[in-house]
Design a protein around this motif. Structure first.
Motif, short mmCIF file in Angstrom:
data_model
loop_
_atom_site.label_atom_id
_atom_site.label_comp_id
_atom_site.label_asym_id
_atom_site.label_seq_id
_atom_site.Cartn_x
_atom_site.Cartn_y
_atom_site.Cartn_z
N VAL A 166 0.85 -1.15 -0.16
CA VAL A 166 0.03 0.21 0.03
C VAL A 166 0.93 0.85 -0.11
O VAL A 166 0.43 1.93 -0.79
N LEU A 167 2.04 1.24 0.76
CA LEU A 167 3.05 2.39 0.81
C LEU A 167 3.58 2.48 -0.78
O LEU A 167 3.44 3.94 -1.06
N GLU A 168 3.95 1.51 -1.38
CA GLU A 168 4.52 1.84 -2.22
C GLU A 168 3.23 2.46 -3.34
O GLU A 168 3.29 3.78 -4.39
N LYS A 169 1.63 2.23 -3.58
CA LYS A 169 1.16 2.76 -4.16
C LYS A 169 0.69 4.53 -3.72
O LYS A 169 0.33 4.93 -4.69
N ALA A 170 0.81 4.00 -2.62
CA ALA A 170 0.17 5.69 -2.15
C ALA A 170 1.82 6.57 -2.86
O ALA A 170 1.63 7.68 -3.05
N THR A 171 3.24 5.92 -2.47
CA THR A 171 3.74 7.28 -2.98
C THR A 171 4.26 7.42 -4.80
O THR A 171 4.61 8.03 -4.40
N GLU A 172 3.55 6.42 -4.88
CA GLU A 172 3.36 6.50 -6.47
C GLU A 172 2.86 7.70 -6.97
O GLU A 172 2.93 8.66 -7.75
N PHE A 173 1.50 7.84 -6.24
CA PHE A 173 0.55 9.07 -6.21
C PHE A 173 0.95 10.08 -5.82
O PHE A 173 0.54 10.77 -7.27
N LEU A 174 2.04 10.18 -4.47
CA LEU A 174 2.02 11.29 -4.19
C LEU A 174 2.85 11.92 -4.82
O LEU A 174 3.41 13.24 -4.71
N ILE A 175 3.60 11.34 -5.80
CA ILE A 175 5.21 11.55 -6.16
C ILE A 175 4.24 12.71 -7.33
O ILE A 175 4.65 13.66 -7.69
N GLU A 176 3.58 12.12 -8.50
CA GLU A 176 2.18 12.31 -9.01
C GLU A 176 1.84 13.71 -9.07
O GLU A 176 1.45 15.04 -9.92
N TYR A 177 1.15 13.55 -7.35
CA TYR A 177 0.59 14.90 -7.27
C TYR A 177 1.53 16.11 -7.19
O TYR A 177 1.08 17.66 -7.48
N ALA A 178 2.26 15.77 -5.92
CA ALA A 178 3.35 16.89 -5.94
C ALA A 178 3.68 17.21 -7.13
O ALA A 178 3.88 18.20 -6.64
N LYS A 179 4.23 16.84 -8.30
CA LYS A 179 4.40 17.31 -9.78
C LYS A 179 3.51 17.87 -9.79
O LYS A 179 4.00 18.75 -10.72
N ALA A 180 2.38 17.88 -9.81
CA ALA A 180 1.05 18.74 -10.30
C ALA A 180 1.23 19.80 -9.81
O ALA A 180 1.07 20.88 -10.44
N PHE A 181 1.42 19.86 -8.59
CA PHE A 181 1.57 21.63 -7.73
C PHE A 181 3.06 21.94 -8.24
O PHE A 181 2.09 22.69 -8.37
N LYS A 182 3.55 20.77 -8.59
CA LYS A 182 4.91 22.18 -8.63
C LYS A 182 4.46 22.19 -10.09
O LYS A 182 5.08 23.54 -10.71
N GLU A 183 3.75 21.78 -11.20
CA GLU A 183 3.43 22.57 -12.80
C GLU A 183 2.56 23.37 -12.37
O GLU A 183 2.80 24.07 -13.48
N ALA A 184 1.19 23.87 -11.39
CA ALA A 184 0.62 24.38 -11.14
C ALA A 184 1.17 25.63 -10.83
O ALA A 184 0.80 27.17 -10.89
N GLY A 185 2.74 26.21 -10.03
CA GLY A 185 3.68 26.83 -10.04
C GLY A 185 3.30 27.35 -8.85
O GLY A 185 4.53 28.34 -8.35
N ALA A 186 3.46 25.88 -7.91
CA ALA A 186 3.68 26.20 -6.46
C ALA A 186 5.31 25.73 -5.65
O ALA A 186 6.07 26.06 -7.12
N ASN A 187 5.78 26.82 -4.63
CA ASN A 187 7.15 26.85 -4.78
C ASN A 187 7.67 25.16 -3.43
O ASN A 187 8.52 25.55 -3.29
N GLY A 188 6.28 24.96 -2.97
CA GLY A 188 6.99 23.29 -2.50
C GLY A 188 5.41 23.29 -2.05
O GLY A 188 4.50 23.72 -2.47
N VAL A 189 5.38 22.08 -1.25
CA VAL A 189 4.50 21.04 -0.86
C VAL A 189 4.60 21.23 0.72
O VAL A 189 6.08 21.10 1.63
N CYS A 190 3.31 21.34 1.57
CA CYS A 190 3.73 20.51 3.34
C CYS A 190 3.28 19.53 3.25
O CYS A 190 1.95 19.35 3.07
N MET A 191 3.94 18.34 3.59
CA MET A 191 3.58 16.87 3.88
C MET A 191 3.75 17.00 5.00
O MET A 191 4.20 16.65 5.95
N ALA A 192 2.07 16.51 4.88
CA ALA A 192 1.53 16.21 6.24
C ALA A 192 1.92 14.68 6.65
O ALA A 192 0.43 14.09 5.86
N GLU A 193 2.67 14.36 7.76
CA GLU A 193 2.69 12.60 8.48
C GLU A 193 1.87 12.58 10.05
O GLU A 193 3.62 11.84 10.29
N PRO A 194 1.39 12.65 10.05
CA PRO A 194 1.16 12.84 11.45
C PRO A 194 1.58 11.64 12.37
O PRO A 194 1.75 11.91 13.13
N ALA A 195 0.75 10.56 10.99
CA ALA A 195 0.49 9.28 11.82
C ALA A 195 2.15 8.56 12.06
O ALA A 195 1.50 7.32 12.85
#
Length: 335
Positions: A166-195
């Protein structure tokens, strides 16, 4: 607006006076006249909310919504919505190894992820005087929402391969999601990993840190950074979290932030950690001002310390309390 974020972090650490960086977005519903449910479903409203906050408060960065249900919903998890509370995941999506193997990795755009990306694209057009950070969930926290938060702790011992799948699939998606934010112009992401704050040092090294690092290494460059956020009791995990080697860390009020400042290298920004619920949501202007001033007086001696909330400030937090936070920051640095 494109900017060298590695240099920005260095300059911020070296600056004698620093603007506060509370994780402040949802209270903007009070400024734009919409409900939380309307906000989380509309990228345009998210951008308007971020802009309203940026216009009202002199923040160091503009944070997008910290909505930790978005990515799980894209995978198919059921989500409960409310007019004045942040959405939450309800129920378990994955119950056994077969379901874990069959889990499909969504595309960016599934669920509400497309609206979130569009919201950042629009926010970057509206806010150009400070960095814009998009919000994403961390890999272990996402896996926990898919497997159930209690169950995943047991599975880490009893069926680690299932968790890793599950972690591998989650990571695969999160990489693409972060890349989409990067392409949209964001200067970065704040990654919430409280668990991950619930894990032992050995388990965080196995089930969180490598996946966080994989995401960071896939997207980070001089113009795009990953801020690591963990609002759990991470005192026993401080060295493990330092090993992530993020340029910036956000820590919650469950710990004494000075413990983080003593362990994490001085060239890494550390933001925190006024209690967003107990103090900012449920306190009064006097208590907010005092607690903010007290923390600045204790930790302002560390150049890499930036005053902030310990986590996302709740949507209906009183505006006068938020203003008291910024008043305290201004008064401290104008002394």
């Amino acid at each position: 607006m494109k900017r060298n974020m590695k240099q920005w972090v260095t300059d911020y650490i070296n600056a004698p006076a620093k603007k506060g960086m509370p994780i402040l977005s949802f209270p903007g519903i009070q400024l734009i006249g919409h409900t939380v449910e309307e906000l989380v479903r509309s990228g345009e409203l998210q951008a308007q909310c971020m802009k309203a906050i940026a216009d009202r408060f002199d923040t160091g960065v503009a944070f997008s919504l910290m909505d930790l249900s978005v990515e799980a919903e894209a995978f198919g998890a059921p989500v409960h919505y409310s007019e004045d509370e942040v959405p939450t995941v309800h129920g378990t999506l994955i119950n056994d190894e077969d379901e874990a193997e069959a889990l499909k990795v969504p595309k960016v755009g599934d669920g509400r992820t497309g609206e979130c990306v569009e919201g950042i694209r629009r926010a970057c057009e509206l806010i150009t005087d400070r960095p814009v950070l998009a919000g994403i969930i961390g890999p272990y926290s996402l896996a926990g929402r898919l497997l159930d938060m209690t169950e995943i702790m047991i599975l880490c011992y009893e069926e680690p391969e299932m968790v890793e799948s599950v972690l591998e699939k989650a990571t695969e998606f999160l990489i693409e999601y972060a890349k989409a934010f990067k392409e949209a112009g964001a200067n970065g992401v704040c990654m919430a990993e409280p668990a991950a704050g619930l894990l032992s040092p050995n388990l965080i090294d196995e089930f969180s840190t490598p996946y966080v690092q994989k995401i960071r290494e896939a997207v980070e460059d001089e113009n795009f950074v990953v801020m690591y956020h963990n609002c759990g009791n991470i005192t026993p995990l401080m060295q493990n979290i330092s090993d992530i080697d993020a340029v910036a860390y956000s820590v919650g009020n469950a710990i004494d932030i000075e413990e983080a400042l003593k362990v994490i290298p001085a060239d890494k920004m550390i933001i925190g950690n006024i209690d967003p619920a107990g103090t900012i949501r449920n306190g009064n202007p006097e208590t907010v001002y005092k607690e903010t001033t007290d923390l600045l007086e204790r930790c302002g001696k560390y150049p890499n310390f930036v005053i902030a909330s310990g986590c996302d400030i709740p949507p209906v937090s009183p505006m006068e309390n938020i203003e008291a936070f910024f008043d305290a920051v201004r008064d401290f640095y104008n002394k």
